[in-house]
Scaffold this motif. Structure first.
Motif, PDB file in Angstrom:
ATOM      1  N   GLN A   1      -5.068  -3.352  -0.295  1.00  0.00           N
ATOM      2  CA  GLN A   1      -4.172  -3.130  -1.417  1.00  0.00           C
ATOM      3  C   GLN A   1      -4.957  -2.913  -2.710  1.00  0.00           C
ATOM      4  OE1 GLN A   1      -1.364  -6.307  -1.344  1.00  0.00           O
ATOM      5  NE2 GLN A   1      -0.713  -5.842  -3.417  1.00  0.00           N
TER       6      GLN A   1
ATOM      7  N   ALA B   1      -5.578   4.711  -6.536  1.00  0.00           N
ATOM      8  CA  ALA B   1      -4.461   5.202  -7.351  1.00  0.00           C
ATOM      9  C   ALA B   1      -4.920   5.468  -8.781  1.00  0.00           C
ATOM     10  CB  ALA B   1      -3.311   4.195  -7.339  1.00  0.00           C
ATOM     11  N   LEU B   2      -5.797   4.583  -9.306  1.00  0.00           N
ATOM     12  CA  LEU B   2      -6.355   4.808 -10.646  1.00  0.00           C
ATOM     13  C   LEU B   2      -7.094   6.135 -10.702  1.00  0.00           C
ATOM     14  CD1 LEU B   2      -7.935   1.464 -11.911  1.00  0.00           C
ATOM     15  CD2 LEU B   2      -5.847   2.573 -12.646  1.00  0.00           C
TER      16      LEU B   2
ATOM     17  N   ILE C   1       0.850  -1.197   0.000  1.00  0.00           N
ATOM     18  CA  ILE C   1       0.000   0.000   0.000  1.00  0.00           C
ATOM     19  C   ILE C   1       0.879   1.237   0.000  1.00  0.00           C
ATOM     20  CG2 ILE C   1      -1.632   1.312   1.367  1.00  0.00           C
ATOM     21  CD1 ILE C   1      -2.810  -1.330   2.247  1.00  0.00           C
TER      22      ILE C   1
ATOM     23  N   LEU D   1       2.325   1.746  -3.388  1.00  0.00           N
ATOM     24  CA  LEU D   1       1.338   2.305  -4.332  1.00  0.00           C
ATOM     25  C   LEU D   1       1.177   3.801  -4.101  1.00  0.00           C
ATOM     26  CD1 LEU D   1      -1.530  -0.314  -4.537  1.00  0.00           C
ATOM     27  CD2 LEU D   1      -0.209   0.600  -6.426  1.00  0.00           C
TER      28      LEU D   1
ATOM     29  N   LEU E   1       4.022   9.989  -9.407  1.00  0.00           N
ATOM     30  CA  LEU E   1       3.293  10.365 -10.631  1.00  0.00           C
ATOM     31  C   LEU E   1       2.917  11.845 -10.596  1.00  0.00           C
ATOM     32  CD1 LEU E   1       2.087   9.072 -13.192  1.00  0.00           C
ATOM     33  CD2 LEU E   1      -0.035   8.827 -11.931  1.00  0.00           C
TER      34      LEU E   1
ATOM     35  N   VAL F   1      -6.656   0.495  -2.471  1.00  0.00           N
ATOM     36  CA  VAL F   1      -5.699   1.584  -2.686  1.00  0.00           C
ATOM     37  C   VAL F   1      -5.308   1.642  -4.161  1.00  0.00           C
ATOM     38  CG1 VAL F   1      -3.376   2.401  -2.148  1.00  0.00           C
ATOM     39  CG2 VAL F   1      -4.844   1.586  -0.335  1.00  0.00           C
ATOM     40  N   GLY F   2      -5.236   0.461  -4.801  1.00  0.00           N
ATOM     41  CA  GLY F   2      -4.987   0.440  -6.240  1.00  0.00           C
ATOM     42  C   GLY F   2      -6.078   1.178  -6.994  1.00  0.00           C
TER      43      GLY F   2
ATOM     44  N   LEU G   1      -6.759   8.643  -8.696  1.00  0.00           N
ATOM     45  CA  LEU G   1      -5.811   9.741  -8.505  1.00  0.00           C
ATOM     46  C   LEU G   1      -5.091  10.066  -9.816  1.00  0.00           C
ATOM     47  CD1 LEU G   1      -4.673  11.561  -6.297  1.00  0.00           C
ATOM     48  CD2 LEU G   1      -2.821   9.934  -6.013  1.00  0.00           C
ATOM     49  N   PHE G   2      -4.760   9.025 -10.552  1.00  0.00           N
ATOM     50  CA  PHE G   2      -4.133   9.194 -11.859  1.00  0.00           C
ATOM     51  C   PHE G   2      -5.065  10.011 -12.769  1.00  0.00           C
ATOM     52  CE2 PHE G   2      -2.459   6.734 -15.786  1.00  0.00           C
ATOM     53  CZ  PHE G   2      -1.676   7.818 -16.131  1.00  0.00           C
TER      54      PHE G   2
ATOM     55  N   LEU H   1     -10.363   5.683 -16.737  1.00  0.00           N
ATOM     56  CA  LEU H   1      -9.732   5.304 -15.474  1.00  0.00           C
ATOM     57  C   LEU H   1     -10.729   5.400 -14.322  1.00  0.00           C
ATOM     58  CD1 LEU H   1      -6.274   7.064 -15.832  1.00  0.00           C
ATOM     59  CD2 LEU H   1      -6.717   4.624 -15.809  1.00  0.00           C
TER      60      LEU H   1
END
Lengths: 212, 306
Positions: B288, B295-296, A93, A96, A103, B291-292, B298-299, B180
């Motif tokens: 996890q 992250a998507l 985590i 990530l 990024l 959070v992934g 956030l991207f 996304l």
């Protein structure tokens, strides 16, 4: 969707995150292989007309980064009988989140860089992000093999940066870089294999215990 | 707050009536892919009909909290559905900032469900409640990041506009970021609806359950309300995913509603495919995944800020 390069670059970032988030070594290597394929397709997507230069670069990159290096890493896993888990020093985590910060930083820095006008404005931030995520993988993973993966990510980022100037970088120079990477990973693979023989594991933390 | 349009209410009614189909489609997809026959698609309607005619049994340790929980769950979900522009134009209820109300209503429903579980005094249900809120604390930031991305894309603070005509207008410009967001919302759909990588709705194994264990003591009409709420929640999140990925503002009203229903069906089939091809994640791996998903999103936010 504006252009094919944009899609490819977004997928490159997604493979970066796949490397950061996965628990499995094999998924890690597969993600790098997919990234190699995407990088190989990028010069073709950029070229307005199919030139020998772009075509040869694409074929060379795909062959090396998507086929030879990953199969070599898979061979290393098999030969060294590595445990299939990634074993990060920094948790999944946290890595990530670090990747997300990297990024954001990459986009912030790329917007301020005094670069000549590029045909694809996503290229520079994605290359910076890939370099930084490569560093994160390089420093936050325990296994020598995942450090090779981090090194590959790092190199992929540099390759992406080189793509901003494909028309001015000589073809031979790019082939030279590819060859360097190939030799580098080859040597690392052998070193990994020897570390494994010597210590019965490829945990790089053992290297700190070396004494006369 | 404007006049309530009839088309919005018609769309809402269509979604409410077809929501119990979705779990049936999921089960049908799973059984098709694994070579079994499976329960009828209409199974949940039969179950609800059966449960509504039953009486209820309450344990003596429970209080009014336990009895209120199913009603609150369904009521919050029904209210939340009012904020979605299901006909692709405008929601029955909309005002600037209603995305907070939407997320708050979902949280309130979860809070009631968790309290109801705790109220039984069973440590087993307490365990499920603890897991539910733990994962929710990872899912909610991701949901808000998705909303932030949509707000940045459309410049509007109302779900009605974020998923309505303004979104359709920015689609050609922000397709990558919106894809996304759609992917992130789909992961959230799996998590919020206790679907496979997070929870297994088919199992009753004590070590793995999250949602099923909280509602273990509910029976009869109470259980029916909760199951109806579950189907509705799947439809609401499905409508979010479809709303982001398939802008329908340009279509006629009937076509837009039909497109939504087809989209919900496709989402249900996708859920079934995911459940067939992958195993439930270990509990420690679930954050996890979430959070992934964050992250998507956030991207997407970073892409839109550029």
């Amino acid at each position: 969707m504006r252009t094919a390069p944009e899609v490819l670059l977004l997928l490159v970032v997604l493979t970066d995150f796949a490397v950061l988030g996965t628990t499995r070594l094999s998924t890690c290597i597969r993600a790098v292989a997919v990234q190699g394929l995407l990088l190989g397709l990028l010069p073709l997507a950029f070229a307005q007309h199919v030139s020998l230069h772009a075509g040869a670069l694409a074929v060379g990159t795909v062959a090396l980064k998507a086929l030879i290096l990953p199969s070599f890493l898979f061979w290393a896993i098999r030969e060294a009988a590595v445990r299939r888990e990634v074993e990060p020093v920094v948790g999944y985590i946290a890595s990530l989140l670090l990747g997300a910060v990297a990024l954001a930083l990459a986009f912030a820095i790329a917007a301020r860089l005094p670069l000549p006008e590029s045909q694809q404005e996503l290229l520079v931030p994605v290359s910076l992000a890939t370099v930084m995520i490569g560093f994160i993988v390089l420093t936050s993973r325990r296994k020598a093999l995942t450090q090779v993966v981090g090194y590959l990510l790092l190199e992929n980022g540099i390759y992406l940066f080189g793509l901003t100037r494909t028309e001015s970088v000589p073809f031979l120079l790019e082939l030279g870089v590819l060859l360097d990477v190939f030799v580098g990973v080859f040597i690392m693979g052998i070193v990994v294999f020897h570390i494994n023989r010597e210590f019965d594991s490829i945990d790089s933390a053992h290297l700190a215990e070396l004494t006369d | 707050m404007g006049l309530v349009s009839w088309t919005a209410l018609a769309a809402l009614a269509a979604v409410l009536l077809t929501a119990p189909l979705l779990p049936g489609i999921v089960v049908r997809t799973k059984s098709f892919l694994t070579g079994r026959r499976g329960a009828p698609v209409l199974q949940l309607y039969y179950d609800l009909w059966k449960l509504f005619r039953k009486g209820t049994v309450y344990s003596t340790t429970t209080t009014w909290v336990f009895r209120a929980a199913p009603v609150v769950v369904l009521a919050t979900l029904l209210t939340a559905a009012l904020f979605l522009p299901l006909d692709g134009r405008a929601a029955p209820v909309h005002f600037a900032g209603d995305l907070l109300a939407f997320a708050g209503l979902l949280a309130l429903g979860r809070f009631a469900l968790v309290l109801g579980g705790l109220d039984t005094g069973s440590s087993f249900e307490g365990m499920g409640a603890s897991r539910e809120v733990t994962f929710a604390s990872f899912a909610e930031p991701a949901l808000f990041l998705c909303f932030i991305a949509l707000v940045l894309a459309t410049g509007d603070l109302s779900l009605s506009d974020m998923l309505g005509a303004p979104l359709a207008a920015v689609w050609p410009r922000a397709a990558a970021a919106l894809t996304l967001v759609g992917a992130s919302l789909f992961v959230l759909l799996l998590a919020e609806n206790s679907r496979v990588p997070v929870d297994d709705p088919a199992t009753h194994l004590e070590l793995t359950m999250i949602h099923e264990v909280i509602v273990l003591d509910h029976g009869g009409p109470d259980l029916a309300l909760i199951q109806l709420g579950g189907a509705l929640k799947l439809a609401i999140f499905g409508a979010l995913v479809v709303g982001v990925l398939v802008p329908r503002a340009g279509l006629g009203v009937a076509a837009a509603i039909a497109a939504l229903l087809v989209g919900l069906g496709v989402v249900a089939v996708l859920v079934g495919v995911v459940e067939s091809v992958m195993a439930r994640l270990r509990l420690t791996r679930v954050p996890q995944l979430l959070v992934g998903a964050a992250a998507l999103a956030l991207f997407a936010v970073i892409l839109l800020l550029r």
